[in-house]
Design a protein around this motif. Sequence first.
Motif, PDB file in Angstrom:
ATOM      1  N   ASP A 293     -39.635  13.718 -57.614  1.00 28.77           N
ATOM      2  CA  ASP A 293     -39.134  14.879 -56.876  1.00 28.77           C
ATOM      3  C   ASP A 293     -37.766  14.528 -56.302  1.00 28.77           C
ATOM      4  OD1 ASP A 293     -38.573  16.985 -55.187  1.00 28.77           O
ATOM      5  OD2 ASP A 293     -40.549  16.999 -54.223  1.00 28.77           O
ATOM      6  N   PRO A 294     -36.707  15.263 -56.674  1.00 30.45           N
ATOM      7  CA  PRO A 294     -35.381  14.963 -56.126  1.00 30.45           C
ATOM      8  C   PRO A 294     -35.342  14.982 -54.603  1.00 30.45           C
ATOM      9  CG  PRO A 294     -35.188  16.475 -57.973  1.00 30.45           C
ATOM     10  CD  PRO A 294     -36.652  16.344 -57.675  1.00 30.45           C
ATOM     11  N   ALA A 295     -36.188  15.812 -53.983  1.00 30.24           N
ATOM     12  CA  ALA A 295     -36.209  15.864 -52.518  1.00 30.24           C
ATOM     13  C   ALA A 295     -36.651  14.534 -51.928  1.00 30.24           C
ATOM     14  CB  ALA A 295     -37.137  16.986 -52.049  1.00 30.24           C
ATOM     15  N   VAL A 296     -37.589  13.872 -52.556  1.00 26.11           N
ATOM     16  CA  VAL A 296     -38.038  12.571 -52.078  1.00 26.11           C
ATOM     17  C   VAL A 296     -36.915  11.545 -52.233  1.00 26.11           C
ATOM     18  CG1 VAL A 296     -39.672  10.686 -52.475  1.00 26.11           C
ATOM     19  CG2 VAL A 296     -40.464  13.062 -52.520  1.00 26.11           C
ATOM     20  N   ARG A 297     -36.209  11.596 -53.330  1.00 23.64           N
ATOM     21  CA  ARG A 297     -35.095  10.673 -53.537  1.00 23.64           C
ATOM     22  C   ARG A 297     -33.978  10.940 -52.518  1.00 23.64           C
ATOM     23  NH1 ARG A 297     -36.164  12.151 -59.142  1.00 23.64           N
ATOM     24  NH2 ARG A 297     -34.152  13.232 -59.348  1.00 23.64           N
ATOM     25  N   GLN A 298     -33.726  12.219 -52.245  1.00 21.77           N
ATOM     26  CA  GLN A 298     -32.705  12.562 -51.262  1.00 21.77           C
ATOM     27  C   GLN A 298     -33.097  12.076 -49.859  1.00 21.77           C
ATOM     28  OE1 GLN A 298     -32.482  16.803 -51.694  1.00 21.77           O
ATOM     29  NE2 GLN A 298     -31.707  16.689 -53.792  1.00 21.77           N
ATOM     30  N   ALA A 299     -34.361  12.238 -49.537  1.00 19.95           N
ATOM     31  CA  ALA A 299     -34.833  11.806 -48.227  1.00 19.95           C
ATOM     32  C   ALA A 299     -34.750  10.286 -48.092  1.00 19.95           C
ATOM     33  CB  ALA A 299     -36.259  12.293 -47.998  1.00 19.95           C
ATOM     34  N   LEU A 300     -35.144   9.585 -49.130  1.00 24.46           N
ATOM     35  CA  LEU A 300     -35.062   8.126 -49.099  1.00 24.46           C
ATOM     36  C   LEU A 300     -33.613   7.686 -48.959  1.00 24.46           C
ATOM     37  CD1 LEU A 300     -36.471   5.397 -49.319  1.00 24.46           C
ATOM     38  CD2 LEU A 300     -36.384   5.616 -51.810  1.00 24.46           C
ATOM     39  N   ASN A 301     -32.717   8.352 -49.657  1.00 25.08           N
ATOM     40  CA  ASN A 301     -31.294   8.048 -49.573  1.00 25.08           C
ATOM     41  C   ASN A 301     -30.783   8.205 -48.144  1.00 25.08           C
ATOM     42  OD1 ASN A 301     -28.529   7.694 -50.845  1.00 25.08           O
ATOM     43  ND2 ASN A 301     -28.286   9.762 -50.018  1.00 25.08           N
ATOM     44  N   ALA A 302     -31.241   9.262 -47.467  1.00 19.67           N
ATOM     45  CA  ALA A 302     -30.811   9.511 -46.091  1.00 19.67           C
ATOM     46  C   ALA A 302     -31.400   8.495 -45.117  1.00 19.67           C
ATOM     47  CB  ALA A 302     -31.204  10.927 -45.663  1.00 19.67           C
ATOM     48  N   ALA A 303     -32.580   7.970 -45.450  1.00 20.46           N
ATOM     49  CA  ALA A 303     -33.280   7.074 -44.527  1.00 20.46           C
ATOM     50  C   ALA A 303     -32.773   5.643 -44.554  1.00 20.46           C
ATOM     51  CB  ALA A 303     -34.774   7.083 -44.855  1.00 20.46           C
ATOM     52  N   ILE A 304     -32.066   5.242 -45.588  1.00 19.41           N
ATOM     53  CA  ILE A 304     -31.679   3.841 -45.766  1.00 19.41           C
ATOM     54  C   ILE A 304     -30.646   3.404 -44.729  1.00 19.41           C
ATOM     55  CG2 ILE A 304     -30.575   2.197 -47.334  1.00 19.41           C
ATOM     56  CD1 ILE A 304     -31.705   3.810 -49.658  1.00 19.41           C
ATOM     57  N   ASP A 305     -30.873   2.254 -44.154  1.00 16.64           N
ATOM     58  CA  ASP A 305     -29.929   1.648 -43.204  1.00 16.64           C
ATOM     59  C   ASP A 305     -29.055   0.663 -43.973  1.00 16.64           C
ATOM     60  OD1 ASP A 305     -28.549   0.415 -41.187  1.00 16.64           O
ATOM     61  OD2 ASP A 305     -30.293   0.023 -39.925  1.00 16.64           O
ATOM     62  N   ARG A 306     -27.993   1.167 -44.582  1.00 16.12           N
ATOM     63  CA  ARG A 306     -27.152   0.341 -45.449  1.00 16.12           C
ATOM     64  C   ARG A 306     -26.351  -0.688 -44.657  1.00 16.12           C
ATOM     65  NH1 ARG A 306     -27.662   5.314 -47.845  1.00 16.12           N
ATOM     66  NH2 ARG A 306     -28.175   5.286 -50.078  1.00 16.12           N
ATOM     67  N   THR A 307     -25.986  -0.357 -43.434  1.00 18.82           N
ATOM     68  CA  THR A 307     -25.260  -1.320 -42.611  1.00 18.82           C
ATOM     69  C   THR A 307     -26.114  -2.554 -42.344  1.00 18.82           C
ATOM     70  OG1 THR A 307     -23.959   0.427 -41.550  1.00 18.82           O
ATOM     71  CG2 THR A 307     -24.124  -1.687 -40.390  1.00 18.82           C
ATOM     72  N   SER A 308     -27.370  -2.319 -42.002  1.00 16.33           N
ATOM     73  CA  SER A 308     -28.276  -3.430 -41.745  1.00 16.33           C
ATOM     74  C   SER A 308     -28.520  -4.231 -43.012  1.00 16.33           C
ATOM     75  CB  SER A 308     -29.603  -2.902 -41.191  1.00 16.33           C
ATOM     76  OG  SER A 308     -30.513  -3.957 -40.954  1.00 16.33           O
ATOM     77  N   ALA A 392     -33.474  -6.827 -49.029  1.00 15.67           N
ATOM     78  CA  ALA A 392     -33.015  -5.436 -49.006  1.00 15.67           C
ATOM     79  C   ALA A 392     -34.191  -4.486 -49.172  1.00 15.67           C
ATOM     80  CB  ALA A 392     -31.982  -5.205 -50.101  1.00 15.67           C
ATOM     81  N   ALA A 393     -35.115  -4.830 -50.064  1.00 19.31           N
ATOM     82  CA  ALA A 393     -36.282  -3.978 -50.298  1.00 19.31           C
ATOM     83  C   ALA A 393     -37.127  -3.841 -49.034  1.00 19.31           C
ATOM     84  CB  ALA A 393     -37.120  -4.541 -51.439  1.00 19.31           C
ATOM     85  N   LYS A 394     -37.310  -4.950 -48.316  1.00 16.17           N
ATOM     86  CA  LYS A 394     -38.094  -4.902 -47.083  1.00 16.17           C
ATOM     87  C   LYS A 394     -37.419  -4.014 -46.039  1.00 16.17           C
ATOM     88  CE  LYS A 394     -39.940  -9.573 -47.766  1.00 16.17           C
ATOM     89  NZ  LYS A 394     -39.855 -10.982 -47.299  1.00 16.17           N
ATOM     90  N   LEU A 395     -36.105  -4.108 -45.938  1.00 11.71           N
ATOM     91  CA  LEU A 395     -35.366  -3.291 -44.978  1.00 11.71           C
ATOM     92  C   LEU A 395     -35.419  -1.816 -45.367  1.00 11.71           C
ATOM     93  CD1 LEU A 395     -32.326  -5.670 -44.480  1.00 11.71           C
ATOM     94  CD2 LEU A 395     -34.043  -5.096 -42.752  1.00 11.71           C
ATOM     95  N   ILE A 396     -35.390  -1.548 -46.667  1.00 10.69           N
ATOM     96  CA  ILE A 396     -35.523  -0.162 -47.138  1.00 10.69           C
ATOM     97  C   ILE A 396     -36.880   0.396 -46.744  1.00 10.69           C
ATOM     98  CG2 ILE A 396     -35.780   1.246 -49.239  1.00 10.69           C
ATOM     99  CD1 ILE A 396     -33.577  -0.612 -50.471  1.00 10.69           C
ATOM    100  N   ALA A 397     -37.921  -0.405 -46.926  1.00 12.91           N
ATOM    101  CA  ALA A 397     -39.266   0.045 -46.577  1.00 12.91           C
ATOM    102  C   ALA A 397     -39.383   0.319 -45.078  1.00 12.91           C
ATOM    103  CB  ALA A 397     -40.294  -0.992 -47.007  1.00 12.91           C
ATOM    104  N   GLU A 398     -38.758  -0.531 -44.271  1.00 10.17           N
ATOM    105  CA  GLU A 398     -38.827  -0.349 -42.819  1.00 10.17           C
ATOM    106  C   GLU A 398     -38.155   0.945 -42.382  1.00 10.17           C
ATOM    107  OE1 GLU A 398     -37.137  -3.775 -40.987  1.00 10.17           O
ATOM    108  OE2 GLU A 398     -38.635  -5.173 -41.822  1.00 10.17           O
ATOM    109  N   SER A 399     -36.953   1.191 -42.894  1.00  9.43           N
ATOM    110  CA  SER A 399     -36.253   2.408 -42.476  1.00  9.43           C
ATOM    111  C   SER A 399     -36.890   3.653 -43.086  1.00  9.43           C
ATOM    112  CB  SER A 399     -34.767   2.328 -42.845  1.00  9.43           C
ATOM    113  OG  SER A 399     -34.592   2.125 -44.227  1.00  9.43           O
ATOM    114  N   ALA A 400     -37.464   3.529 -44.273  1.00  9.81           N
ATOM    115  CA  ALA A 400     -38.157   4.661 -44.878  1.00  9.81           C
ATOM    116  C   ALA A 400     -39.378   5.050 -44.058  1.00  9.81           C
ATOM    117  CB  ALA A 400     -38.562   4.326 -46.308  1.00  9.81           C
ATOM    118  N   ALA A 401     -40.095   4.050 -43.551  1.00 10.80           N
ATOM    119  CA  ALA A 401     -41.287   4.322 -42.749  1.00 10.80           C
ATOM    120  C   ALA A 401     -40.932   5.111 -41.495  1.00 10.80           C
ATOM    121  CB  ALA A 401     -41.978   3.019 -42.373  1.00 10.80           C
TER     122      ALA A 401
END
Length: 556
Positions: A293-308, A392-401
Motif C-alpha cells: 500500500d503506497p500509504a504505508v510506504r508514505q507513512a513509513l517515509n514520514a516516520a523515519i528519523d534520518r538525522t539520528s 539503521a534498521a533498528k532506528l527505523i523500527a523505533e521511529s516507526a513504532a
Amino acid sequence: MKKIPRALAAATVALTVALTGCTSPAPTPQDTSPGSTAKAPVLRVWSGNSTPITVDFNPFHVDTAMHATFGAIYEPLFFFNELSADAPTGLIGDSYSYSEDGRTITVKIKPGLKWNDGQPLTAEDVVFTFGYGSNASEHLTSATAPDDTTVVLAYDEPQFTSAPLLLGNTWIVPKHVWSSIDKWMDETNPKPVGSGPYQVKTTSDASYSIEGNPNYRDGVPAIDEVQYVGLDSNQSGEDMIKTGQLDWIGQFIANPDPITASGDVATMNNQLDPTVIITCADTAKGCKGAQTDPAVRQALNAAIDRTSIAEKAFAGLVGTSNPAMVLLPRDQAWLSDPSLGESPQQPDAAAAEQILTGAGYTKGSDGFFAKDGKKITLDLFSPDGWTDYNDAAKLIAESAAKAGIEVKVRTVSEAQYWTPISDGDFQLAMYGLTQSLVADPFTIYHEYYYGPSTDKVGTTPNGQNYSRYNNAVVDAAVKKASATNDEATKKAAYAEIQAQIAKDLPYIPVVLNASQAFFNVRSFTGWPTADDLYANPLPYRAVASAIVLTHLKPKQ
C-alpha cells in the motif's frame, strides 16, 4: 539483464560492513624500505570478499562474480567516470556517434587489440557480445561489423540516453571462447580470457591473485600483481590497513583518524549511492504485505528519523537523500521540484498517522495501526554484520513504532540476503542502489523504476527493479527520455518520473551512503585525489577500480 546490460551494479555491493572476528590468514607485509632488494610489491586488496571465496569470473554473474572480473579482466567499450562531467574514456572503444534519430550507434574500436590469450580482438567480438547471453536486447535489430574496427548497433527505438549502459556496462567477451558455451549462466569461467590490464594468476578459497596481461594494449601495468584477500571481518580490514597488511580497502569506518594519522594511508569519502528501504511493492506481480500500500510506504517515509540514523548508524559520514533520486549538486539541473531535493530529516509521527488515517487505517489499543482487522506488521532485514545497516534498521523500527507502524527487524547471512531480494520473497530490506554513472539520472530511473525491467515474484527480474514497481506514467516517461537528446524534453520527462516515484516510494530513501576508500600512499603512488578524481577510488567499483590499478606505481 536480458534487455539492456545490468552490470551497472556489478561489484558495487553495499560493502558498508562492520563485522567482528576474522577467519582468514593475514597477508604478510612486504619490505618496501629504501635499499630493499625485494621485487615490486604486491598490492593487497580487500574488496569485500568473504571466505571461502568461490571462483567465479563469469561477467554475466553480475551479483556473484569476483570483483576483478569487472574492469581488470573484462572491459566495456568505454569508461564513464561518475565523479566527472568529462567525456568517457575509450577502453576497447575509440569513439562513438549516434545517428540523427538516435536509433543507430556507430562505434570505432582501437586497432591491433588482443585478448589475453593472444588472439585478435575485433569488431566481430563486439557484435557477438551484444547478441549473446543477458546482453541480447529485443530492441537491437542488428549488430554488424563493416570492418575489423567498426561496429554498427541498430535499435528499434532511440538510445540517446543509454550510452552508459550499452557502452559502459556491457562486458565484451571473446567470440572464440563463448560461442561454444550454451549454458552461459552455469559457467564459472575459472580461466577467463579478457582484454583488460590483468589476467588470473592463482585462486584459492582464501584469496585470488591477478597479474599483468602481457597482451594488454598499453603494456603490462606497473603494479604487476594484485592479491584480493577474503576476510570475514570488517574489523580485520580496518586492523590490516592500519598495520600495513592490506593496501586498499573500501568499507565503512566510523572513526578514520587513527587509520590515517601516520600519513601512510589516505582516505576519500565520495557520497554517491542511495541507501534505501527496498519494498516489494506491486501486488499484481505477487508482492504480499502491508508495504504494497503506497500509504504505508508514505507513512513509513514520514516516520523515519534520518538525522539520528546519519549520526548513530553512519557516524555522520553520509549524505542527504532525496525522493527524486538525483545526485545533488551534480544533477541539480534535472531536479524538477525543489521540494523533492531532500527527504524529511526529522521524524513526523503526526504526519505519518494522518496519512494512515486518511487511507482507512485505525490505531488499535496496542498503539499500532490496522485495517480490516489486520495490523500493519512489516519485516525488515539486512545482512549479518553490516552494522551500519543493522543499526539503521533498528532506528527505523523505533521511529516507526512511535508512528503506530510495527516493523520487525532481523538479520540474515549475506548468502541468504540476496536470494529473497532477487526472487521477490520479502517485504522490506535495507538496500543500496547504484547512482547513475553520468550527470543524468536516466540510468537510475531505467534500472530501478522501469516496469519492463522487472518480473513476477519468484522470477529474477530482467533488470534491477527488484521492487517489482510498475507505473505506466513512469514507463512512458522513461521511454520518452531515452528517445531524445533535447534537454527540455528530457527534463519534462524526469519531472513526471520524480513526481510519481516521490509519491509511490517503492524505494524509501534513507541516506546517501558513505563510500570510504583507504589506500596505501607510503608504498604506491597514483591514487585519485580531490584535485584529480580520474576514477572512483573504491576497490569494488566496476571499471573504476581497474582504471585506478593502471594509474598506480610502486613508490621508490
